[in-house]
Design a protein around this motif. Structure first.
Motif, short mmCIF file in Angstrom:
data_model
loop_
_atom_site.label_atom_id
_atom_site.label_comp_id
_atom_site.label_asym_id
_atom_site.label_seq_id
_atom_site.Cartn_x
_atom_site.Cartn_y
_atom_site.Cartn_z
N GLN A 1 0.66 -0.83 -0.09
CA GLN A 1 0.14 -0.07 -0.08
C GLN A 1 0.96 0.89 0.45
O GLN A 1 1.44 1.39 0.14
N ALA A 2 0.52 2.37 0.51
CA ALA A 2 1.23 4.07 -0.03
C ALA A 2 2.22 3.53 1.06
O ALA A 2 3.18 3.98 0.40
N GLN A 3 2.53 3.69 2.23
CA GLN A 3 3.33 4.03 3.42
C GLN A 3 4.49 3.00 2.67
O GLN A 3 5.74 3.56 2.34
N TYR A 4 3.87 1.63 2.34
CA TYR A 4 5.61 1.07 2.00
C TYR A 4 6.01 1.41 0.17
O TYR A 4 7.44 1.80 0.27
N MET A 5 5.46 2.39 -0.62
CA MET A 5 5.82 2.43 -2.31
C MET A 5 6.51 4.30 -2.35
O MET A 5 7.08 4.27 -2.81
N PHE A 6 5.64 4.40 -0.91
CA PHE A 6 6.67 5.80 -0.68
C PHE A 6 8.19 5.89 -0.57
O PHE A 6 8.55 6.21 -1.01
N HIS A 7 8.13 4.95 0.41
CA HIS A 7 9.53 4.67 0.33
C HIS A 7 10.27 3.89 -0.97
O HIS A 7 11.41 4.36 -0.98
N LEU A 8 9.56 3.25 -1.31
CA LEU A 8 10.84 1.89 -1.69
C LEU A 8 10.62 3.29 -3.24
O LEU A 8 11.67 3.55 -3.73
N GLN A 9 9.36 3.78 -3.52
CA GLN A 9 9.24 4.47 -5.35
C GLN A 9 10.62 6.11 -4.76
O GLN A 9 10.96 5.80 -5.66
N ARG A 10 10.64 6.77 -3.35
CA ARG A 10 11.84 7.17 -3.69
C ARG A 10 13.13 6.38 -3.69
O ARG A 10 13.73 7.57 -4.01
N TRP A 11 13.27 5.51 -3.26
CA TRP A 11 14.36 4.79 -3.27
C TRP A 11 14.94 4.78 -4.64
O TRP A 11 15.94 5.01 -5.29
N CYS A 12 13.82 3.78 -5.42
CA CYS A 12 13.94 3.50 -7.11
C CYS A 12 14.48 4.91 -7.44
O CYS A 12 15.45 4.76 -8.47
#
Length: 397
Positions: free
Chosen positions: A113-124
């Motif tokens: 969901q959103a919280q996980y994607m927030f961190h992962l998208q920034r890293w990528c």
């Protein structure tokens, strides 16, 4: 052909077994290994602590896995679990990615969901690593804790509408999701649930005799009749039995008390057997022991966007399915070939399908079993998607 680099498959799912998401991810990473990629699955469970090879995957590539404990532990309590899933989800994954000696060529994410994607998208984005998301559902607020206005549902919808369309590529489990995300302008590939169909051993069955007693099976979690209409199935069993037809329904998953509640607290019809949860490795054998599995759902957006893993597992086990058509099931379930089709999800339609199934001879049921297995080999074996998934990932090198 062996690919260079490696793919990180991440998300707060259990792996390699434990839930429907586990089986979904297994099929995808097995396809990537068959396409020549080395994949490391960093799941949400606590184990294994170090990267461990996953045996039994065909192909020039490989699959290894470890746990990052992204999922809250049972000891965390309500407050600790909420903080982990609503604030910190994804932070451990990002730290693990940072700690790798070489960056992955791609990151494939399932769930979070959103919280996980927030961190992962920034890293990528920071490391210029393409992020590919696997989308398998369009969540219904009635099915999640807290309802439509709860933080979990809000997070799910934010991921579906904001974060997923901004990934570099999207893998969609259904035509509904494929069509929806085409509008994002991102590359989209539809991949149904997949598994190791070829590696599944089938038990021999007798085909002599006419109209033997009918054995049905249901395996899964009906979520209080909100997802799978198990109460409707039980009502139909009772109707057929009152006709004098011998029928047994084996229910795997919910407890006896849960099944009784689904049936309005009434006494269950004779022949309904509640057998509890099964380890994943035993599910196929249980399905093979039935003449048909049963899957009845309301034709709503959540059902059309998702795709039932248990449907694919049944066909892979050589067991035909009795169902009303939701999602892409009509592509693979044809009347009197891979099973029987109900025109809708009503008790009357399901009752009629059970009567038709009970009238079939052993030889007719055997033909359906062979058709079910053939369909699964063609449509749901992970090897069949090695080439399209490999081609999809090669868009980004």
């Amino acid at each position: 052909m062996r690919r260079t680099g490696w793919v990180a498959c991440v998300g707060p799912f259990l792996f390699p077994w434990g839930e429907a998401g586990s089986r979904r991810v297994y099929g995808l990473v097995a396809s990537l290994a068959a396409a020549g990629y080395d994949v490391v699955v960093a799941g949400g469970g606590p184990e294994p602590l170090t990267s461990t090879a996953l045996p039994g995957v065909d192909g020039p590539g490989s699959v290894a896995h470890l746990g990052l404990a992204e999922r809250p532990s049972p000891e965390a309590g309500p407050l600790g679990s909420s903080v982990q899933t609503l604030v910190r989800w994804g932070q451990r994954t990002v730290r693990w990615l940072d700690a790798q000696p070489t960056k992955p060529s791609h990151v494939l994410v399932h769930g979070g969901q959103a919280q996980y994607m927030f961190h992962l998208q920034r890293w990528c984005r920071r490391h210029r690593v393409p992020l590919i998301v696997d989308v398998v559902d369009w969540f219904n607020g009635r099915h999640v804790r807290g309802g439509y206005l709860g933080p979990l549902h809000v997070s799910m919808k934010l991921a579906l509408r904001h974060y997923y369309p901004r990934c570099d590529g999207i893998i969609a489990i259904s035509s509904y999701l494929e069509d929806h995300y085409r509008g994002s302008g991102r590359p989209v590939l539809r991949v149904p649930p997949t598994l190791d169909v070829k590696g599944l051993t089938l038990e021999a069955r007798q085909t002599a005799g006419d109209a033997p007693p009918l054995t049905l099976a249901y395996a899964g979690n009906p979520h209080g009749n909100r997802k799978d209409l198990l109460g409707t199935v039980i009502e139909a069993v009772g109707n057929v039995q009152r006709d004098g037809t011998s029928v047994e329904l084996r229910v795997y998953g919910p407890t006896l008390d849960e099944v009784r509640r689904l049936f309005g607290g009434r006494s269950l019809p004779d022949g309904v057997r509640c057998l509890g949860r099964l380890p994943q490795v035993e599910v196929s054998n249980a399905l093979q022991g039935a003449d048909f599995t049963v899957l009845v759902r309301r034709p709503e957006r959540a059902a059309d966007a998702g795709f039932s893993t248990k449907f694919c597992e049944s066909l892979a086990s050589g067991t035909p399915v009795i169902a009303n058509l939701t999602s892409d099931m009509g592509r693979y379930l044809h009347p009197h070939r891979e099973g029987l089709v109900c025109r809708d999800h009503s008790v009357a339609e399901v009752t009629g399908a059970f009567r038709a199934a009970a009238a079939l001879s052993s030889a007719q049921r055997s033909v359906m079993r062979q058709a079910a297995r053939s369909q699964a080999l063609e449509s749901f074996d992970y090897r069949a998607y090695a080439e399209p998934l490999g081609r999809f990932f090669r868009r980004w090198g």
